[in-house]
Design a protein around this motif. Structure first.
Motif, PDB file in Angstrom:
ATOM      1  N   ASP A 118       0.809  -1.217   0.000  1.00 36.12           N
ATOM      2  CA  ASP A 118       0.000   0.000   0.000  1.00 36.12           C
ATOM      3  C   ASP A 118       0.849   1.278   0.000  1.00 36.12           C
ATOM      4  N   ASP A 119       2.189   1.108  -0.009  1.00 35.57           N
ATOM      5  CA  ASP A 119       3.090   2.274   0.001  1.00 35.57           C
ATOM      6  C   ASP A 119       3.802   2.440  -1.336  1.00 35.57           C
ATOM      7  N   LYS A 120       3.178   1.907  -2.399  1.00 36.90           N
ATOM      8  CA  LYS A 120       3.835   1.912  -3.710  1.00 36.90           C
ATOM      9  C   LYS A 120       4.037   3.323  -4.259  1.00 36.90           C
ATOM     10  N   GLU A 121       3.113   4.258  -3.925  1.00 35.22           N
ATOM     11  CA  GLU A 121       3.242   5.628  -4.423  1.00 35.22           C
ATOM     12  C   GLU A 121       4.541   6.274  -3.936  1.00 35.22           C
ATOM     13  N   ASN A 122       4.869   6.069  -2.658  1.00 36.93           N
ATOM     14  CA  ASN A 122       6.125   6.608  -2.125  1.00 36.93           C
ATOM     15  C   ASN A 122       7.322   5.978  -2.815  1.00 36.93           C
ATOM     16  N   ASP A 123       7.228   4.690  -3.152  1.00 36.59           N
ATOM     17  CA  ASP A 123       8.318   4.009  -3.847  1.00 36.59           C
ATOM     18  C   ASP A 123       8.581   4.648  -5.206  1.00 36.59           C
ATOM     19  N   VAL A 124       7.520   4.860  -5.970  1.00 32.31           N
ATOM     20  CA  VAL A 124       7.672   5.442  -7.319  1.00 32.31           C
ATOM     21  C   VAL A 124       8.210   6.870  -7.229  1.00 32.31           C
ATOM     22  N   GLU A 125       7.671   7.663  -6.298  1.00 29.79           N
ATOM     23  CA  GLU A 125       8.116   9.046  -6.142  1.00 29.79           C
ATOM     24  C   GLU A 125       9.579   9.107  -5.684  1.00 29.79           C
ATOM     25  N   ALA A 126       9.964   8.184  -4.784  1.00 30.47           N
ATOM     26  CA  ALA A 126      11.358   8.146  -4.314  1.00 30.47           C
ATOM     27  C   ALA A 126      12.299   7.786  -5.448  1.00 30.47           C
ATOM     28  N   MET A 127      11.902   6.835  -6.306  1.00 27.67           N
ATOM     29  CA  MET A 127      12.738   6.456  -7.456  1.00 27.67           C
ATOM     30  C   MET A 127      12.967   7.649  -8.381  1.00 27.67           C
ATOM     31  N   ASN A 128      11.883   8.349  -8.701  1.00 27.35           N
ATOM     32  CA  ASN A 128      11.995   9.504  -9.601  1.00 27.35           C
ATOM     33  C   ASN A 128      12.846  10.610  -8.976  1.00 27.35           C
ATOM     34  N   SER A 129      12.634  10.876  -7.684  1.00 30.76           N
ATOM     35  CA  SER A 129      13.389  11.950  -7.013  1.00 30.76           C
ATOM     36  C   SER A 129      14.872  11.627  -6.943  1.00 30.76           C
ATOM     37  N   ILE A 130      15.213  10.380  -6.592  1.00 31.88           N
ATOM     38  CA  ILE A 130      16.621   9.985  -6.515  1.00 31.88           C
ATOM     39  C   ILE A 130      17.275  10.067  -7.885  1.00 31.88           C
ATOM     40  N   THR A 131      16.567   9.605  -8.920  1.00 28.81           N
ATOM     41  CA  THR A 131      17.123   9.651 -10.285  1.00 28.81           C
ATOM     42  C   THR A 131      17.423  11.083 -10.702  1.00 28.81           C
ATOM     43  N   ASN A 132      16.449  11.990 -10.518  1.00 27.83           N
ATOM     44  CA  ASN A 132      16.654  13.392 -10.910  1.00 27.83           C
ATOM     45  C   ASN A 132      17.769  14.050 -10.109  1.00 27.83           C
ATOM     46  N   ALA A 133      17.791  13.773  -8.795  1.00 29.32           N
ATOM     47  CA  ALA A 133      18.798  14.419  -7.938  1.00 29.32           C
ATOM     48  C   ALA A 133      20.197  13.935  -8.261  1.00 29.32           C
ATOM     49  N   VAL A 134      20.369  12.617  -8.468  1.00 31.28           N
ATOM     50  CA  VAL A 134      21.694  12.069  -8.767  1.00 31.28           C
ATOM     51  C   VAL A 134      22.196  12.584 -10.115  1.00 31.28           C
TER      52      VAL A 134
END
Length: 813
Positions: free
Chosen positions: A46-62
């Motif tokens: 039920d926490d999949k939205e945070n997973d997807v948002e974290a992936m996108n944020s880490i990718t952009n930041a790195v």
């Protein structure tokens, strides 16, 4: 986003990319940016939205960090050893895409206590970028009831900084002896031998001595930590017992830190610091008796707070494309003597990344130094420099090349516009009035820089309107001073008739614009007094300003050149003789009086226009204020732009290193068509400098005859290629059959096959050059003509200087 306001930590930022899920911390360690991402993900369906948002944020930041160091350290709740579900595989794919490597460890960082049963696992993961190496990880006893076990990691990361190896004098002598007796027969073998010996003899020194400082609480802390870790893994131990031990450990840590801090402070103050650095200790122990000091406590505190406040400069410009074409083909060889002379001129013994200091190079024998000379000539022959020589991120770099170039352009613009040479004056007027004819000329650059800084540059016609003194006397005694008080600037002047000094025949108290400094007021007061004198008089001017005396001397070449020019122009135009006398400030009676006049002047409402003192000169102005100090203006603007960039984007990252930006920018600016801004006065300076040195009668090493600078310019065969290149360049610039250099001033003839230019770059027959050369090409191409001649003269002067130095024979042992 949290931005630390401490001026020493301006480059530390904490950004909550996803509140409660992902945080980005960015800081600099000695100028090296390090980015730490701390995720907290439950891993639930039920926490999949945070997973997807974290992936996108880490990718952009790195990707934003580009080549900076990156560490991802946190609770990801994934299995990276045997990824079984889609979530695990997606995260492993992302870390592989971003080229991040996981630190493998068997430590368990999660302990769960349930019904007298303990479950341990590893939910935390550490991923690092390619230039980071995790040395070790150590678990720490928790100080709270959280199930996660705290830990710390010891890392090494690639940096352009290094801690210099210390090699004592005796060991250094042994090391150099071993290098000189080695079997190194190539440059690469010599380099490897030096590196091996540095590693063998060098030691890293703990300069602060922190490693030998310990605490009496150290043993007690270790016992408590072991006790807590043991009880955490025992299911029969209650949480209350563990919590009590954690409280004791906290208090022990506080006591230990306080003791270690006191030891470090005392050791540093007593052993390594001067009295200035003991200020803090004396202040807290109240050893300073404030009543005996000539200044207040707050003044001292302000002084030290400003003294140790720094600011970081970041380049905010991109270089324009290079316009360099080509130079002489034959540039000769680097000789053993060239290398020895270069080493002799070097001052700093600080090593670079390779840790090779100047002492080591100076200690090399002839046969070993010859390997270096051979490698240098190999680079020239092949036209290539090894990549490892080019990549140097260490040192201070060249700060703000853009600011330096702008300042140089503004300085050159003022010098050229106010030149006394009629041909230069006409060339300047022609170039300024034809800036649209050619997009690649020095005048276009000057106009763009004036627009960039919002400056006016025009000839000053402001009239001097103060009433002159009575003409009955021919000798005067003058006292002047300037003052800057509460942000206001004033001038004080007293003029006495020689022989009767009861009262001044002219007394002035003037206020000038608040933007001007105290130095401007002191110099301006002298010029004002001179303008008030009748023609054909003599005056003795008394001032307490050493700066004013230096500015109004023949040798001065600094920021206040307009004042110097006016000083000598007034003497010539009014036929007056002036003698400036230095007096002690605030001791000389008359100086005290004019100082009071200057301070009174700061309170006046009417502003005296300083431009009226600088008649018929081209002046740099901003908002009708004369700019004397271009450096202060350009540096302030550069710093303002840098701070605005950082304030608007705290994670501002330049796309290129200092060195690559500087080199590219220099190459783009120092093209043959724009070298005029640097070499304009080079040829004349060389010639004037050699007038006295010619008395030494240096011997030309090629011709084996007594020589002077003109010999190298016009006769020496060593410079045939450079001379030919210069003459061909002049021919190309003017589109004529042939141009040549001449040691004498010659009148040009309209139909002459050869056009001669004097090697000084200046001609006495300016009207003939303008009238008799078709299409006014000399005026149009004057900057390029100067650049070509000056470049060649500089090369000739270099050879002249080398041959002028005495040769010392090496003693054979």
């Amino acid at each position: 986003m949290h931005f630390l306001n401490n001026p020493h930590k301006r480059n530390i930022t904490n950004i909550n990319l996803i509140p409660g899920v992902l945080q980005w911390t960015r800081f600099e360690s000695k100028g090296i940016p390090i980015n730490i991402f701390t995720p907290y993900l439950s891993g639930r369906v039920d926490d999949k939205e945070n997973d997807v948002e974290a992936m996108n944020s880490i990718t952009n930041a790195v990707l934003t960090c580009r080549d900076e160091h990156v560490i991802i350290n946190g609770d990801l709740n994934i299995n990276t050893i045997n990824p079984s579900n889609g979530r695990d595989k997606e995260w492993c794919w992302l870390f592989n895409l971003l080229q991040l490597t996981e630190y493998k460890t068997n430590n368990k960082t999660y302990i769960r206590r349930q019904q007298n049963r303990i479950t341990t696992s590893r939910l935390d993961h550490i991923f690092v970028s390619k230039d980071i190496k995790v040395i070790k990880e150590e678990l720490l006893p928790p100080l709270t009831s959280n199930d996660h076990i705290p830990f710390y990691i010891d890392i090494e990361f690639k940096s352009h900084l290094n801690w210099r190896s210390y090699i004592g004098k005796k060991k250094r002598e042994e090391m150099i002896k071993e290098i000189n007796t080695s079997n190194a027969n190539t440059f690469q073998e010599l380099n490897a031998e030096i590196q091996n010996n540095i590693a063998k003899y060098g030691t890293k020194v703990d300069r602060l001595g922190g490693s030998i400082i310990s605490s009496i609480f150290k043993g007690k802390i270790r016992k408590l930590e072991n006790k807590i870790m043991g009880k955490l893994e025992d299911p029969n131990v209650g949480l209350d017992e563990i919590s009590e031990l954690q409280t004791i450990l906290k208090e022990t840590h506080i006591q230990s830190c306080k003791e270690i801090k006191e030891q470090l402070t005392d050791k540093y103050n007593n052993s390594h610091a001067s009295h200035m650095y003991q200020f803090d200790r004396k202040l807290h122990s109240k050893e300073i008796i404030w009543k005996e000091l000539p200044f207040g406590e707050q003044e001292i505190l302000d002084y030290f707070s400003k003294k140790f406040t720094t600011s970081n400069q970041t380049p905010t410009f991109m270089p324009s494309p290079s316009t360099i074409t080509s130079g002489p083909r034959d540039i000769g060889r680097i000789s053993y003597r060239d290398v020895k002379e270069t080493i002799k001129r070097m001052k700093s013994n600080t090593p670079g990344q390779d840790e090779i200091s100047l002492d080591i190079i100076k200690g090399l024998k002839l046969e070993k130094l010859a390997l270096i000379v051979e490698e240098f000539n190999k680079c020239l022959t092949q036209g290539d420099i090894p990549q490892e020589w080019k990549h140097e991120e260490g040192g201070l770099g060249v700060p703000s090349i853009e600011e330096f170039t702008d300042r140089l352009n503004l300085r050159t613009l003022s010098l050229i516009a106010n030149s006394n040479n009629k041909l230069v004056q006409k060339a300047f007027k022609f170039g300024i009035s034809h800036t649209n004819d050619n997009s690649n000329n020095i005048f276009i650059q000057w106009m763009s820089i004036l627009q960039k800084y919002n400056l006016d540059f025009k000839k000053n016609h402001t009239k001097f309107r103060l009433k002159k003194v009575n003409e009955t006397n021919r000798c005067f005694i003058i006292h002047t001073d300037g003052s800057k008080l509460a942000g206001k600037t004033g001038m004080g002047i007293n003029i006495y008739e020689s022989g009767g000094r009861l009262s001044p025949c002219k007394s002035l108290s003037l206020r000038i614009n608040n933007e001007y400094s105290n130095n401007v007021a002191e110099i301006g007061a002298i010029i004002t007094a001179m303008k008030l004198l009748p023609n054909g008089t003599t005056a003795r001017i008394h001032t307490d300003s050493k700066v004013a005396i230096d500015v109004l001397s023949r040798k001065y070449k600094g920021n206040f050149l307009p004042f110097k020019t006016e000083f000598f122009n007034i003497q010539k135009e009014k036929n007056i003789s002036v003698y400036i006398i230095k007096v002690k400030g605030h001791e000389d009676k008359e100086n005290i009086i004019v100082d009071r006049l200057a301070k009174d002047g700061t309170e006046r409402d009417k502003i005296f226009d300083i431009k009226s003192l600088l008649t018929n000169q081209y002046l740099l102005m901003k908002n009708d204020i004369v700019i004397f100090d271009c450096k202060r203006m350009t540096v302030n603007r550069q710093l303002k732009e840098m701070h605005e960039a950082i304030d608007s984007n705290p994670n501002f990252i330049p796309n290129q290193s200092w060195s690559s930006i500087n080199v590219a920018y220099l190459k783009s600016r120092l093209s043959p068509k724009t070298k005029y801004q640097i070499w304009r006065n080079a040829s004349n300076s060389h010639i004037k400098y050699t007038q006295k040195k010619d008395e030494l009668n240096p011997t030309c090493s090629d011709c084996n005859c007594p020589s002077n600078l003109e010999h190298y310019i016009h006769e020496c065969p060593r410079l045939d290629n450079q001379r030919r290149y210069c003459q061909n360049r002049l021919t190309e610039i003017l589109d004529r059959p042939e141009c040549s250099l001449s040691p004498i001033q010659e009148i040009p003839f309209q139909y002459s096959y050869v056009l001669y230019f004097h090697h000084s770059g200046i001609t006495f027959f300016e009207n003939e050059y303008i009238d008799k050369i078709p299409n006014h090409n000399v005026l149009k191409k004057w900057p390029e003509i100067q650049a070509a001649i000056s470049k060649f003269i500089g090369r000739a002067f270099l050879i002249y200087q080398i041959d002028s130095k005495p040769i010392y024979k090496r003693s054979e042992k």
